[in-house]
Design an enzyme around this catalytic site. Structure first.
Site, PDB file in Angstrom:
ATOM      1  N   HIS A 143      -5.917   2.066   1.513  1.00  0.00           N
ATOM      2  CA  HIS A 143      -5.011   0.971   1.733  1.00  0.00           C
ATOM      3  C   HIS A 143      -3.747   1.492   2.300  1.00  0.00           C
ATOM      4  O   HIS A 143      -3.169   2.514   1.563  1.00  0.00           O
ATOM      5  CB  HIS A 143      -4.613   0.277   0.139  1.00  0.00           C
ATOM      6  N   GLU A 190      -5.836   6.118  -8.977  1.00  0.00           N
ATOM      7  CA  GLU A 190      -4.827   5.569  -9.043  1.00  0.00           C
ATOM      8  C   GLU A 190      -3.778   6.522  -9.422  1.00  0.00           C
ATOM      9  O   GLU A 190      -3.538   6.550 -10.724  1.00  0.00           O
ATOM     10  CB  GLU A 190      -4.821   4.160  -9.815  1.00  0.00           C
ATOM     11  N   HIS A 222      -5.779   6.687  -4.374  1.00  0.00           N
ATOM     12  CA  HIS A 222      -4.835   5.415  -4.353  1.00  0.00           C
ATOM     13  C   HIS A 222      -3.511   5.295  -5.004  1.00  0.00           C
ATOM     14  O   HIS A 222      -3.296   6.126  -6.131  1.00  0.00           O
ATOM     15  CB  HIS A 222      -5.721   4.052  -4.681  1.00  0.00           C
ATOM     16  N   GLU A 262      -0.329   2.646   0.610  1.00  0.00           N
ATOM     17  CA  GLU A 262      -0.476   3.521  -0.657  1.00  0.00           C
ATOM     18  C   GLU A 262      -0.102   4.970   0.186  1.00  0.00           C
ATOM     19  O   GLU A 262      -0.947   6.041   0.206  1.00  0.00           O
ATOM     20  CB  GLU A 262      -1.729   3.485  -1.092  1.00  0.00           C
TER      21      GLU A 262
END
Ligand SMILES: [Zn+2]
Length: 380
Positions: free
Chosen positions: A102, A263, A199, A105
């Site tokens: 992404h 994450e 991420h 990010e």
């Protein structure tokens, strides 16, 4: 003139590596190590050149090869298969560290940049084959999660099901590089594969850092890997509950890689990340590729927040209402009996202690997941 095959209609505007602009930028990269700059300048990729024309240079006892925009292969040159086999305490490893699947990010992209800077400045000596990836350069340049399609749903061949766009093209290319990499280890001893896909999340999380452990289809969850995650500062783990189209699931399912979607906190623009918040992660990844010892605490359930999936709340009709605040954090839990959603002829109420939400999003199409429901668990 012969008409080219139809594939060229789907491929982006690729850069010729013999052009002056590319040659100059590539030389600058070798001198300064700014991989973000190189990746952003040639966001669409390069014309394939074949193995003999690889863009390669040497750093301290390792060969660095630019395979495509945002895709850098590091191969240690001093590792002879015979030596590796004799020193069985150090099995051969193939390690993928990916970021920017992404594009907005940025913290993970800056972590990968840090590793590349340290490798090129010869502060790190890479001892294991390593593939470093910035996944979606086009969306990096527009500071968006993606341009047309969510790239992290397109792996495991799911890119074949969508219309032409950059992410479709990129998913297919990345699958190819990953496959070549994991299939390409020349040593005949045991090789352990790793893929850490980094991420940051759109929303707040009750636990700032968490990792999704791809579905293992009955294989046991690896406790040493969980301890490694904890030593990276990630002690909240969500166990995957089925096959998916994520990048980490692709490597896990096809190459038995120890793989995680990690994450690391909230999305911020380039330059606004507090990199000190990622020191443990960056240091551990650096130690992994340079074969330095990482001391791990043995697994203890008490050190973790472990969650397993209960199921999805799916939006069935336009009548769907979600009673979760837009700004609700991931892993928010609700008392048993709480009404979370209503839809045509149905409602969802929590039934188990500790039932929590992950990735709530009321703005999905009918038939799609609006919330993933999870519940605390422990490992035997
Ligand atoms: Zn992401």
């Amino acid at each position: 003139m012969q008409n080219n095959n139809t594939l060229t209609l789907e491929t982006p505007n690729l850069t010729d590596i013999t052009s002056d602009s590319f040659t100059q930028a590539y030389r600058q990269f070798i001198a300064k190590g700014d991989f973000i700059a190189l990746t952003r300048q040639f966001e669409q990729g390069f014309i394939q050149t074949g193995a003999e024309n690889q863009l390669s240079f040497n750093v301290k006892q390792a060969k660095v090869s630019l395979l495509d925009t945002g895709v850098l292969l590091i191969e240690p040159e001093n590792v002879e298969p015979e030596l590796v086999k004799k020193n069985s305490a150090t099995p051969s490893k193939s390690i993928i560290i990916s970021s920017g699947i992404h594009g907005n990010e940025t913290a993970p992209i800056e972590i990968v940049q840090q590793l590349i800077s340290d490798i090129i400045a010869q502060k790190i000596q890479v001892k294991h084959r390593t593939l470093l990836i910035m996944g979606n350069p086009v969306s990096m340049n527009i500071a968006k999660r993606f341009q047309t399609e969510n790239l992290n749903r397109l792996f495991c061949g799911k890119h074949q099901e969508i219309d032409p766009c950059f992410e479709k093209y990129r998913a297919e290319k990345l699958e190819g590089y990953v496959s070549d990499f994991f299939n390409g280890d020349a040593s005949d001893g045991d090789v352990i594969n790793y893929h850490y896909d980094l991420h940051t999340a759109i929303r707040n999380s009750k636990y700032e850092k968490f990792a999704i452990y791809p579905y293992q289809a009955g294989k046991p969850w690896n406790k040493e890997q969980l301890s490694f995650m904890a030593s990276c500062g990630v002690n909240t783990i969500l166990f995957g509950h089925g096959p998916s189209g994520t990048f980490s699931y692709f490597s896990s399912a096809n190459f038995a890689a120890h793989a995680f979607t990690i994450e690391l906190g909230k999305v911020r623009p380039f330059g606004e990340n507090d990199m000190a918040n990622f020191t443990a992660m960056t240091n551990n990844l650096s130690a992994l590729v340079s074969d330095e010892e990482i001391t791990l605490k043995s697994f203890d359930n008490n050190d973790f927040n472990l969650f397993e999936a209960l199921g999805d709340i799916t939006k069935v009709s336009d009548k769907f209402e979600l009673y979760v605040a837009d700004e609700a954090s991931n892993f928010t839990n609700y008392p048993v009996g709480t009404l979370l959603s209503t839809d045509k002829n149905q409602e969802y109420r929590t039934t188990l202690p500790g039932e929590s939400i992950v990735f709530p999003n009321a703005n999905v199409g009918n038939g799609q997941r609006a919330v993933l429901m999870v519940v605390p668990t422990t490992l035997q």
